[in-house]
Every structure is written in C-alpha cells, then in structure tokens.
Design a protein around this motif. Structure first.
Motif, PDB file in Angstrom:
ATOM      1  N   CYS A   1       0.866  -1.171   0.000  1.00  0.00           N
ATOM      2  CA  CYS A   1       0.000   0.000   0.000  1.00  0.00           C
ATOM      3  C   CYS A   1       0.902   1.220   0.000  1.00  0.00           C
ATOM      4  O   CYS A   1       1.640   1.442   0.965  1.00  0.00           O
ATOM      5  N   LEU A   2       0.865   1.971  -1.078  1.00  0.00           N
ATOM      6  CA  LEU A   2       1.760   3.122  -1.243  1.00  0.00           C
ATOM      7  C   LEU A   2       1.018   4.426  -1.000  1.00  0.00           C
ATOM      8  O   LEU A   2      -0.099   4.608  -1.479  1.00  0.00           O
ATOM      9  N   ILE A   3       1.631   5.327  -0.249  1.00  0.00           N
ATOM     10  CA  ILE A   3       1.013   6.625   0.025  1.00  0.00           C
ATOM     11  C   ILE A   3       1.947   7.762  -0.371  1.00  0.00           C
ATOM     12  O   ILE A   3       3.034   7.895   0.183  1.00  0.00           O
ATOM     13  N   PRO A   4       1.515   8.578  -1.351  1.00  0.00           N
ATOM     14  CA  PRO A   4       2.314   9.754  -1.715  1.00  0.00           C
ATOM     15  C   PRO A   4       2.129  10.797  -0.614  1.00  0.00           C
ATOM     16  O   PRO A   4       1.015  10.957  -0.107  1.00  0.00           O
ATOM     17  N   MET A   5       3.185  11.462  -0.201  1.00  0.00           N
ATOM     18  CA  MET A   5       3.072  12.457   0.872  1.00  0.00           C
ATOM     19  C   MET A   5       3.483  13.854   0.378  1.00  0.00           C
ATOM     20  O   MET A   5       4.354  13.987  -0.478  1.00  0.00           O
ATOM     21  N   GLY A   6       2.861  14.841   0.976  1.00  0.00           N
ATOM     22  CA  GLY A   6       3.223  16.212   0.655  1.00  0.00           C
ATOM     23  C   GLY A   6       2.756  16.667  -0.708  1.00  0.00           C
ATOM     24  O   GLY A   6       3.365  17.537  -1.333  1.00  0.00           O
ATOM     25  N   THR A   7       1.656  16.092  -1.174  1.00  0.00           N
ATOM     26  CA  THR A   7       1.191  16.436  -2.514  1.00  0.00           C
ATOM     27  C   THR A   7       0.118  17.514  -2.527  1.00  0.00           C
ATOM     28  O   THR A   7      -0.188  18.067  -3.572  1.00  0.00           O
ATOM     29  N   GLY A   8      -0.450  17.791  -1.362  1.00  0.00           N
ATOM     30  CA  GLY A   8      -1.489  18.815  -1.314  1.00  0.00           C
ATOM     31  C   GLY A   8      -2.804  18.377  -1.918  1.00  0.00           C
ATOM     32  O   GLY A   8      -3.702  19.171  -2.119  1.00  0.00           O
ATOM     33  N   GLU A   9      -2.920  17.104  -2.226  1.00  0.00           N
ATOM     34  CA  GLU A   9      -4.202  16.594  -2.735  1.00  0.00           C
ATOM     35  C   GLU A   9      -4.545  15.397  -1.881  1.00  0.00           C
ATOM     36  O   GLU A   9      -3.662  14.618  -1.526  1.00  0.00           O
ATOM     37  N   SER A  10      -5.811  15.221  -1.585  1.00  0.00           N
ATOM     38  CA  SER A  10      -6.141  14.070  -0.763  1.00  0.00           C
ATOM     39  C   SER A  10      -6.398  12.830  -1.639  1.00  0.00           C
ATOM     40  O   SER A  10      -6.391  11.721  -1.167  1.00  0.00           O
ATOM     41  N   SER A  11      -6.576  13.032  -2.944  1.00  0.00           N
ATOM     42  CA  SER A  11      -6.789  11.862  -3.809  1.00  0.00           C
ATOM     43  C   SER A  11      -5.458  11.216  -4.175  1.00  0.00           C
ATOM     44  O   SER A  11      -4.480  11.885  -4.475  1.00  0.00           O
TER      45      SER A  11
ATOM     46  N   ALA B   1      -5.598   8.467  -6.322  1.00  0.00           N
ATOM     47  CA  ALA B   1      -5.896   7.605  -7.470  1.00  0.00           C
ATOM     48  C   ALA B   1      -4.922   7.785  -8.637  1.00  0.00           C
ATOM     49  O   ALA B   1      -4.482   6.809  -9.240  1.00  0.00           O
ATOM     50  N   GLU B   2      -4.557   9.032  -8.944  1.00  0.00           N
ATOM     51  CA  GLU B   2      -3.637   9.265 -10.074  1.00  0.00           C
ATOM     52  C   GLU B   2      -2.287   8.583  -9.832  1.00  0.00           C
ATOM     53  O   GLU B   2      -1.665   8.069 -10.753  1.00  0.00           O
ATOM     54  N   TYR B   3      -1.846   8.607  -8.594  1.00  0.00           N
ATOM     55  CA  TYR B   3      -0.552   8.007  -8.259  1.00  0.00           C
ATOM     56  C   TYR B   3      -0.617   6.484  -8.312  1.00  0.00           C
ATOM     57  O   TYR B   3       0.311   5.831  -8.758  1.00  0.00           O
ATOM     58  N   ILE B   4      -1.739   5.944  -7.846  1.00  0.00           N
ATOM     59  CA  ILE B   4      -1.890   4.488  -7.866  1.00  0.00           C
ATOM     60  C   ILE B   4      -1.963   4.001  -9.317  1.00  0.00           C
ATOM     61  O   ILE B   4      -1.406   2.953  -9.668  1.00  0.00           O
ATOM     62  N   ALA B   5      -2.609   4.791 -10.170  1.00  0.00           N
ATOM     63  CA  ALA B   5      -2.674   4.439 -11.593  1.00  0.00           C
ATOM     64  C   ALA B   5      -1.249   4.420 -12.162  1.00  0.00           C
ATOM     65  O   ALA B   5      -0.897   3.556 -12.965  1.00  0.00           O
ATOM     66  N   GLU B   6      -0.440   5.372 -11.736  1.00  0.00           N
ATOM     67  CA  GLU B   6       0.957   5.432 -12.172  1.00  0.00           C
ATOM     68  C   GLU B   6       1.691   4.144 -11.776  1.00  0.00           C
ATOM     69  O   GLU B   6       2.442   3.573 -12.561  1.00  0.00           O
TER      70      GLU B   6
END
Lengths: 118, 118, 118, 118
Positions: free
Chosen positions: B12-22, B24-29
């Motif tokens: 389970c990967l979590i992008p941090m410090g992106t300023g967006e709560s979604s 989905a775009e990162y998981i698609a990546e």
C-alpha cells in the motif's frame, strides 16, 4: 467531526506458536466473527493477506479484537495483526463502499488514458 | 533454498506532501509500472488499500522501488509504503497463484462447514 | 533521482508454523544477518515489534530477504514480514540518520511548545 | 480470556493531502493526545516511523482514533495509519512492559552467544 470516525480498514492476522504453517482454519474462524459483526467486509479475492473491513472505528476495532479472541480460543497462544486504517473528513464515504470506490477511481483513470491512446 | 526466495506480497503506497487528498492518479501510475514489470499483480477488487504482487523477492522489491520512483517523478516529495511480504519453504507456491490459493483454502473450509450444518 | 533510492525502513518479521510462541531466537538470528549487512539498523529500544534499517533500497531489501533465509534455515516453514519503507527526494537524508532525524524534529516541536507555556 | 485483551501495539500515522512533506507537527499533536490517554507509549528513539503503545485493546484503539481526530482538526483531510498489534494468552504481559520485554529477550540471547564465543 463525528465522535466515532468512519474507518476503511484492511487487516492481516497471523496466529503464532501454533506449530502449523497453514493459517486457513484461523482465517475462516475470523470470517465467522466478521459475519456476526454486521460490518461490511471482504476476504479479498486475489489477496490472501488482507481482509477489508469498514464501519465506525470503534466497531471495526471491536471486530478485529474479537477475531483475536476467537483465534486464541482455537489454540493460538499469540496473535499478531497488521491493520491499515484510514479516515477522511473531506467528503462522505459512501457507507460500505469506501474500498470499492477507491479501486473504481483508479480504473477510470487508466481507462481514460487507454482511450486517449487511440 | 533458492538464493532469491519466491515472495507473495501486498503493498500500500502513500504519496506524501502532494497537497491533494486523492491518491488515485498516483496508484494508476504504479499500475503502469507493474504492468511493465511482467510480475503477477492485482490492484485488488474491494481493497483500495492493497496491491497484490508476487514473484522472485528481488523483482517484487524492484517493482515497488520503481513505483516510488514514478510517484516521485509525478511530484510527490515523499512516498511511504507498507509492504506485507511472505515466503515459505514447506511447499512450492504455484507461480502466480500464491494469493489466490490462500483465499480458496478459506472458502473451502467455510463451504464444508456450511454443508455440514444441514 | 538516484537509480537506487535511499530508503528508511522499519520491519517486523514473524516466523510461522514454529510451534513456539517465542520469537526472540529468530529475531536474534536476524540481528546477526543485519550486522553482516553493514547497514545502519537498530532493534529499537522500547519497540519489540520493529527493527529500523536504512540504506540504498536494494540493500535494505536484500538484508530483509536474507533474514527470511536465515529464519527458514532455523526451522520456520513460513515467514511473514511487515515492512514500512519511505523515500524522499525533497532533501538529502543524512546517511544513517533518517530515523533519528524524524524523532528529533518531533521533540523540538514539543519542547518549543512547553517552553511557550511558561 | 479477558473480554478486553491486553494489546502491545506499534503504529505509524500519515497525514494525507496536507501539501507539506513534513509530518513532525502532526506527530507532535499525536504525542499530546497520547499523553492525555494515560497509556504507556513511546515515540521510539531511532524509529521515526513507529510509536509504541500498549494497554487494554479498547483504550489503545481509542487513543489512535483520537490521534486521527486531532490530525484532522489540524487540517489533514485524510489520515492513514498502519497498526501492528499483538495479543497473547500464554503468559501475563507485565503491564507497560510488553515491548521492552521483547527487546530484552533478544539482547540476552545475543549476549549469551557472544559470551560463548570466547
């Protein structure tokens, strides 16, 4: 903010000290506990490690606690669980649909992109 | 024992410090990275938190590393991932079937029990 | 971006199917593996669950893989590990200091606040 | 078996959608919540990822829930936490000493072995 946050969780329970490498009987025991809890859950297809579970935080926590109790009662002296749990206050989570919703969003993005490639 | 153990993982990967709560775009990546890896994987249905992935340990690890690289490249200054990873030496894991197999065992146990209840 | 990201990790390994509820012998085995790896690690004080480990991603992954191999060799038919792993590209992580640094920042914030309360 | 199992936990909380890559302020906020809980906890030295926490399961769960509430109140739209939680029924866990105890056992084994090497 609600006093009992709505939680979307995914947990993986491991019985320890049982002398058997199979955990299927114990996981089946958990599934019976979860069925009684009345919460939305899914022993996820294609994911032998995680069981999805969602509902009010206190109920999700209680259900996992009761899985520990059931697995201890079945003979495991120790039980270790990894829980991934998320809450959000930026929008309402459709009840019982928190996990499904997230997967759908990813699929939409990928489908859109594939369509754009033609 | 093989020098590169066969691993059945769920991450389970979590992008941090992106300023967006979604996310989905990162998981698609990540999904695009995994498609290129040639490994068996599944963004699990009903489980927005975990992506199942299995194969030789070094390749599973490299694929998750490459997801981090891709998510950083997309703008996330930090990335945090939780990986559940298992190996076994008591029997051969059917290639590409490690996670499915475990779920089937649980279902068989519950089905047998339900049949016995009649 | 480096081709091998610097990773700050924390892992918890569980031997399965051993018939003993104590895991201390196995964790000690891991500690010996980590000592040989040359990486910065700490079986964290006050934290019986996690071992901190940091270094280039591929080396961190290899070290945890080698812990699995050692624990299998010691008799565990299955091994399950939970790894929390983070990477960042917004600043250089002081080598061997990624985990310490984070704790210090929290302490500074609390100290400042306590000072302000007087 | 007690109706509220004694739990030894280690959790790692990640605020999402904050637009800042630093999480120290949020972790400090959690520390304040934990101080109020009256439970035994430690933002572990050398382990920026995990906070150790132990006590009756329901109280441990409530404390982590309250950390989520505090972090949401501080501005994070989403919060994701990974919790490793263990229970055992084979011996009494010394109250407030579950995590420390485990580390000591590993150290004893390694010390004994080093002594034997001379």
């Amino acid at each position: 903010m609600p006093s009992d946050l709505y939680a979307v969780a995914d947990f993986c329970l491991i019985p320890m000290g049982t002398g058997e490498s199979s955990v299927a009987e114990y996981i089946a025991e958990c599934q019976r506990v979860l069925e009684k809890s009345g919460l939305t859950f899914k022993v996820s297809m294609g994911n032998g490690y995680g069981t999805n579970l969602e509902g009010p935080w206190s109920e999700v926590s209680q259900a996992i606690h009761d899985c520990h109790t059931a697995v201890h009662a079945k003979g495991a002296p120790r039980v270790a669980t990894d829980i991934r749990i998320g809450t959000r206050v930026d929008r309402d989570t459709p009840v019982g649909d928190g996990n499904d919703h997230k997967v759908k969003r990813v699929e939409e993005i990928l489908a859109r992109e594939r369509a754009a490639a033609y």
